[in-house]
Structure formats: structure tokens, C-alpha cells
Design an enzyme around this catalytic site. Structure first.
Site, PDB file in Angstrom:
ATOM      1  N   CYS A   1      -0.212 -34.272  57.747  1.00 21.58           N
ATOM      2  CA  CYS A   1      -1.266 -34.472  56.745  1.00 21.58           C
ATOM      3  C   CYS A   1      -2.314 -35.479  57.189  1.00 21.58           C
ATOM      4  O   CYS A   1      -3.494 -35.316  56.891  1.00 21.58           O
ATOM      5  CB  CYS A   1      -0.669 -34.851  55.409  1.00 21.58           C
ATOM      6  SG  CYS A   1       0.450 -36.240  55.483  1.00 21.58           S
TER       7      CYS A   1
ATOM      8  N   HIS B   1       2.200 -40.471  53.465  1.00 20.40           N
ATOM      9  CA  HIS B   1       1.387 -39.304  53.160  1.00 20.40           C
ATOM     10  C   HIS B   1      -0.097 -39.642  53.020  1.00 20.40           C
ATOM     11  O   HIS B   1      -0.461 -40.694  52.501  1.00 20.40           O
ATOM     12  CB  HIS B   1       1.877 -38.657  51.869  1.00 20.40           C
ATOM     13  CG  HIS B   1       1.170 -37.369  51.558  1.00 20.40           C
ATOM     14  ND1 HIS B   1       1.320 -36.248  52.341  1.00 20.40           N
ATOM     15  CD2 HIS B   1       0.291 -37.047  50.595  1.00 20.40           C
ATOM     16  CE1 HIS B   1       0.559 -35.286  51.841  1.00 20.40           C
ATOM     17  NE2 HIS B   1      -0.072 -35.748  50.790  1.00 20.40           N
TER      18      HIS B   1
ATOM     19  N   ASP C   1       3.447 -31.947  55.287  1.00 25.29           N
ATOM     20  CA  ASP C   1       4.316 -31.247  56.229  1.00 25.29           C
ATOM     21  C   ASP C   1       4.424 -31.988  57.548  1.00 25.29           C
ATOM     22  O   ASP C   1       4.862 -31.439  58.546  1.00 25.29           O
ATOM     23  CB  ASP C   1       3.791 -29.831  56.471  1.00 25.29           C
ATOM     24  CG  ASP C   1       2.377 -29.849  56.992  1.00 25.29           C
ATOM     25  OD1 ASP C   1       1.784 -30.946  57.061  1.00 25.29           O
ATOM     26  OD2 ASP C   1       1.851 -28.778  57.325  1.00 25.29           O
TER      27      ASP C   1
END
Lengths: 459, 164
Positions: free
Chosen positions: A75, A270, A72
């Protein structure tokens, strides 16, 4: 779709532009997930690009578990914050929680000096201290499992999670601004430190970048005596996932030995959390004394610089790490480090099968008590480390580590004459400095017997 | 769930209000909730910066505070019409990165309004919400732009309760 003559009007373009700039991918899943086996990552990439396939295939053998973070936009921050708490939990020492709270509180001055107002950040900071205390009270009650559950629940609470992230962001920003010389060279040309922090660190929606991560590692992780390890899984060349480490140093500037390590898996854009087998197990034996850089006072820590580097190298070799819990014998191998730079020899392990090979009962990622520094006899730098292939939890004797120990006396020298045999040059002679009594060896007798029989048969 | 301190912005907003009352903001004439029982809807009256085309101006602003404040920025709009390249003349929408991407929980309502006041003197005509005035700036017609701004600053001036 539409005909070739179709050209969207400005309004339509503006609408499309608006849609695209407002687009946010739907993010699902918990903020911080449950710990699961890292073979799921391998499975995920099973049909992907070969580079990913090769890189992820080796992953589960070294990093047994992983935990997802929701993508989101927070992370990276969340993964570090969560693993930081988890590392404290793993140590299971209630004093460490108190030390950390004191240390973080002492950094209020740092925040104030940058101009953050106390009444603004105290809410975020309190959320962090609350969680430290909550886990501390559960840990000192001996309830580690509940503490872990509490940690996970708190980090899945958006309010708590965001407050802690915000607090760490402000600490990071303050750290960068008070150490401009360390970070300014890494910013875009002409970018002002203050401006950088207000656009890349402090905003509530901004992912951690490398500069931010180094600063957070400095202010949070390393000062707590932890190390941070990031595995970069991308399509760069090579068979290994690139690893980057932030290592804590003691006050005299030497690296700490075997620090608790926060591990992250980075895939472009990510971050997730990784665990080694040793992180997952409850520490059966009390850990070696650990040290906080609470302030700049001298610590009694005795660094062991050589052995730490070695154990890292060992852990990088694929397939050299037990894949299951049941195989976790106490270590029967000894890291032996004859020269300060063993890397070239160690790196020469180019091939491995993509399927993790069930290894023998050996654990290379050793902790301090497994690390026996051996005296270095001359001419022993054959192929370190020596491993003795033998089942069971028994330590090998030091003679077994000698090269040629088994081969030396198990076969008698073929050119032996009776004169030599009876002279003191024979090791079996009691005057020989390397006296080694002769032993009866059924193997050698059998071998010589069969050989002579073979000879006679061929003649 | 575990703790609700950061779940609602109430405590934070009361805190900010108290700070504002003890340490008022020079950019503002007034700031506070619209009513005592609606803490997430504020209103403010901003002053123009002396020595600029906005000198002597008064603008009323409407501030809506989202439930996840301060993790999300407040929504600020001009109620009084203002002639500015980065403010929509009709809706009062403000184009300021602080109110969108670079919002940080370390900002407050007052610091945000200070930034909006600074925007008045540092317009960016390249991302305009008011194309007409932005075009004057881009063409370098600063005399024309200033005249237009002064006209609207005077004619649209928020008189509010002071005149009543």
C-alpha cells in the site's frame, strides 16, 4: 478449552507454527479506492482510543478527502505511485507528462549501473510509460475525468499496478545504492547497502520503510517538483497528527514555493491517500509555473521562502480550513509575516473543539496569488495575521490592516481640551503629520449619549 | 482490462529463455521448458561446485512457474536426491529466502538457480530441512558430513539423457 494437563505434541506445534507463519490476513477492497470524504476516518475512530479520537477529529477540516489502498503489503508503494500520477494529472499540463517520461527513461543508466538487466526491467518501465502516455493523451484531449478514471482503473489492475510498483522499487534501490552515504547511516548496524536493498526494497512482497520512502521521494517525487507529506496517525502524545514532509528544492537549494503535494495518511502498518480541498478542485486558474529537475540545468524559478513556510503553519491550525465546497470564497485574508520565525505565536492555539467549526469565508491555505507581501511598518507585529471579519468577496483596504484602524477615530479622546483640539497635535488638525479628518460616527455619538444619560440617571 | 503485458508470464519467460540460450549459466548443464507447449513448467540440471563435497554432482530440478510470475517466485524442487541441511531429502523442497519472502521480480530463473547452487556451499544448519546432516554440521563433524555428502552426490547422481 482443553484440560490443564494437555500439552500439544511437537507435531501439533509444528502444524500450528506452520499455520501461523503462513497466515495472511484476508485483504479486501479495491487496490486503490474511490475518493471519499475524510469524515469517514473520524467516524471510524469515534469509539476508539481517545488519542485517536482527538487526532482524527481535526482531520476532516484540513484534509477534506481520502482514498483507501488495499492493505496487501504494497500500500505504501502503491499510494505514492498513484498520487504521483495523480499530481501530474492535477497539473493538467501535457508537457509535464512528456518531461516525466523523459526523466524516468534517462534513469535507465542508473538501473544499468546497479546491474539490473534492461530486458528485465523494461517490461515494468514500459507499463509506467504506457500509463503516462495514456493519461497524457486524455488530458491533452481535455478529458480530465476520463484520465482520472483510466488512472484508477489501471492501478486496480494487478498487473499494471505491480509493474509500476516494481519499477519504482528498482529505481529506489538503484538510488540508494548510488547514494550510499545518504542512506548507510540509517540502516541497521553493519547492514550492507546491497543486502539491505535486496531484502527490504526489491522483494516483491515488502512494504516501504522510512529509508525506502526517503529514497523514493528523492528519485521520483522531489525530482518531479512535487512534495510528499505523510501524516502519522499513532497513539503518540499530542492532539495533532504528526506530519512529515519531503520538500523539493530548486537547483539553488531553496525550497520550491507551494509545490503540488502528495499526501499520505499512515496508520501503523498501512498507508492511505489524503487530499486537501485544493487538491480536489479542478484548478480554475492556471497554476503558477512549475519546475522539473529534469537534469541539472538552471531553472528560472524565483523562490519565495518566507511565504511558503507561513502557509504551512496556517494550514496546521485546526478549524482554519473550510469544510465545505460552498464556503470557498476567494481569500479575503492576507498572510502577513513580520518576522522570519512566526511559529511560536502561531503555535499558541491550544484548544479547539473536536467538531469542525464552520469557519468564515476565509481560506488560509493560499496559493501564490493570494499572498500579498506587505511592507512592514514598525510596531505592527501585534498579532499576525490580521483578519478582517467581513463577509463577501471584497479585499480589505490596506488601512484596514493597520492596527487600531477602526478604533482610532471612531471614538474621540475623552481628555480632549479645546486647546489640544485646536493644536496641530490633534490628528484632525491639517498640520498634523498623521492628518485624519474627523468623521461623524453614529456609534460613538450613541455611546457618549447613553453614557451621559446613564450618568445623569445615577446621580 | 487495460493492458495484458504483465498478466501472463509468457513474454517474460520467452525473453529469459532467449537470454539463457545466448548467455548460458555456468552452474547449469541444461535449462528449459519441459515441452514446447507448456511454458510454465521448466526443468534444469545443476552442476556441483568444484572443490566442495558436491564436486562432480548432477541434480535434476523441477521448476513450476506461477501465473503471476515474476511478481511471485518460481517453485523450485530437487528431483534428484541431495544431501544438504536446507533441502528436504525426500521431497526436494528447498529452504531459501529467495524462493519465498525475498523474491524480487528483478530475479530470473537462471539467477535463482545460481543462488541455489551457492546455497550448496553456504548451508545454514540452523534452519534445517534435513536434520541428520544438519546435526553433523552443528556438532562440528565436518569429516563425517563431507563423507555423507560425497556418498550421496556420487550415488544419486543424475545421469539423465547423457547416459541414455
Amino acid at each position: 478449552m482443553s484440560g490443564p494437563a494437555y500439552t500439544p505434541t511437537d507435531e501439533e506445534l509444528a502444524h500450528l507454527q506452520k499455520l501461523s507463519s503462513e497466515f495472511e490476513p484476508e485483504v479486501t477492497g479495491p487496490l486503490v479506492g474511490e475518493r471519499q470524504s475524510s469524515s469517514a476516518i473520524t467516524t471510524e475512530y469515534a469509539n476508539a482510543d481517545p488519542v485517536y479520537r482527538v487526532k482524527t477529529a481535526a482531520l476532516p477540516s484540513k484534509y477534506s478527502h481520502y482514498r483507501t489502498c488495499r492493505g496487501d503489503g504494497h500500500c505504501g508503494w502503491r499510494a505514492i505511485a498513484f498520487t504521483y500520477f495523480e499530481a501530474l494529472l492535477r497539473l493538467g499540463d501535457r508537457n509535464r507528462f512528456l518531461e516525466e517520461e523523459t526523466r524516468l527513461r534517462s534513469m535507465g543508466n542508473l538501473l544499468n549501473s546497479i546491474g539490473f538487466q534492461e530486458h528485465l526491467y523494461e517490461d515494468f518501465a514500459d507499463e509506467c510509460f504506457d500509463l503516462l502516455r495514456k493519461t497524457e493523451s486524455l488530458v491533452s484531449a481535455g478529458n480530465d475525468e476520463r484520465a482520472a478514471a483510466e488512472l484508477l482503473a489501471s492501478f486496480n489492475d494487478v498487473g499494471v499496478s505491480m509493474a509500476i510498483i516494481t519499477y519504482f522499487k528498482l529505481l529506489t534501490s538503484a538510488w540508494i545504492q548510488t547514494h550510499p552515504n545518504d542512506f548507510a547511516p540509517f540502516l541497521d548496524l553493519g547492514q550492507d547497502i546491497r543486502q539491505y536493498c535486496s531484502t527490504q526494497i526489491e522483494p516483491s512482497v515488502c512494504e516501504i520503510d522510512h529509508v525506502g520512502m526517503s529514497a523514493l521521494a528523492e528519485v521520483l517525487v522531489k525530482q518531479a517538483g512535487f512534495a510528499l507529506e505523510v501524516l502519522y496517525l499513532d497513539r503518540s502524545a499530542g492532539e495533532e497528527i504528526n506530519t512529515y514532509r519531503f520538500d523539493p528544492v530548486s537547483n539553488d537549494g531553496l525550497p520550491l514555493h507551494n509545490p503540488p503535494t502528495l499526501r499520505l495518511l499512515y496508520r501503523p502498518g498501512h498507508y492511505d491517500i489524503l487530499y486537501k480541498m485544493e487538491d480536489v478542485q479542478q484548478p480554475a486558474i492556471p497554476q503558477a509555473p512549475l519546475h522539473v529537475a529534469l537534469a541539472d540545468y538552471a531553472d528560472e524559478f524565483v523562490p519565495m521562502p518566507t511565504s511558503r513556510g507561513m502557509s504551512d503553519v496556517m494550514s496546521l491550525i485546526p478549524g482554519m480550513y473550510p469544510t465545505g465546497l460552498g464556503q470557498n470564497w476567494p481569500s479575503v485574508s492576507y498572510d502577513y509575516n513580520p518576522s522570519p520565525i512566526p511559529q511560536p505565536q502561531m503555535a499558541a492555539v491550544p484548544t479547539y473543539t473536536s467538531v469542525p467549526v464552520p469557519t468564515t469565508s476565509q481560506e488560509y491555505v493560499n496559493t501564490a496569488h493570494h499572498n500579498v507581501p506587505l511592507e512592514s511598518p514598525v510596531g505592527m507585529s501585534l498579532n499576525p495575521p490580521m483578519t478582517i471579519e467581513r463577509g463577501g468577496p471584497f479585499r480589505p483596504s490596506m488601512y484596514e490592516l493597520e492596527p487600531g484602524f477602526q478604533s482610532n477615530h471612531s471614538q474621540s479622546l475623552p481628555f480632549q481640551t479645546s486647546i489640544f483640539r485646536n493644536s496641530h497635535y490633534n490628528t484632525a488638525h491639517f498640520l498634523n503629520p498623521d492628518f485624519q479628518p474627523e468623521e461623524w460616527s453614529p456609534d460613538s455619538e450613541y455611546v457618549t449619549g447613553s453614557r451621559s444619560r446613564h450618568k445623569s440617571a445615577s446621580q | 482490462m487495460s493492458s495484458s503485458r504483465s498478466q501472463t508470464p509468457t513474454k517474460r519467460l520467452l525473453n529469459e529463455l532467449q537470454t539463457y540460450q545466448s548467455d548460458p549459466n555456468d552452474a547449469l548443464v541444461e535449462l528449459g521448458p519441459v515441452s514446447d507447449n507448456e511454458l510454465t513448467h521448466w526443468t534444469a540440471v545443476m552442476k556441483g561446485v568444484p572443490g566442495t563435497a558436491y564436486e562432480g554432482g548432477r541434480w535434476k530440478l523441477d521448476i513450476r512457474i506461477p501465473s503471476n510470475y515474476p511478481n511471485a517466485p518460481p517453485e523450485v524442487k530437487f528431483v534428484t536426491r541431495i544431501c544438504h541441511p536446507n533441502v528436504n531429502f525426500k521431497t526436494g523442497e528447498i529452504c531459501l529466502d529467495l524462493l519465498k519472502t525475498s523474491w524480487s521480480p528483478a530475479y530470473t530463473i537462471t539467477t535463482t538457480l545460481t543462488s541455489i547452487q551457492q546455497l550448496l556451499t553456504s548451508a545454514e544448519p540452523d534452519s534445517p530441512l534435513n536434520v541428520d546432516i544438519a546435526q553433523l554440521f552443528r556438532l562440528g563433524d565436518f569429516v563425517g558430513a563431507e563423507a555423507l555428502i560425497r556418498y550421496y552426490t556420487e550415488s544419486e547422481r543424475w545421469e539423465g539423457r547423457q547416459s541414455v
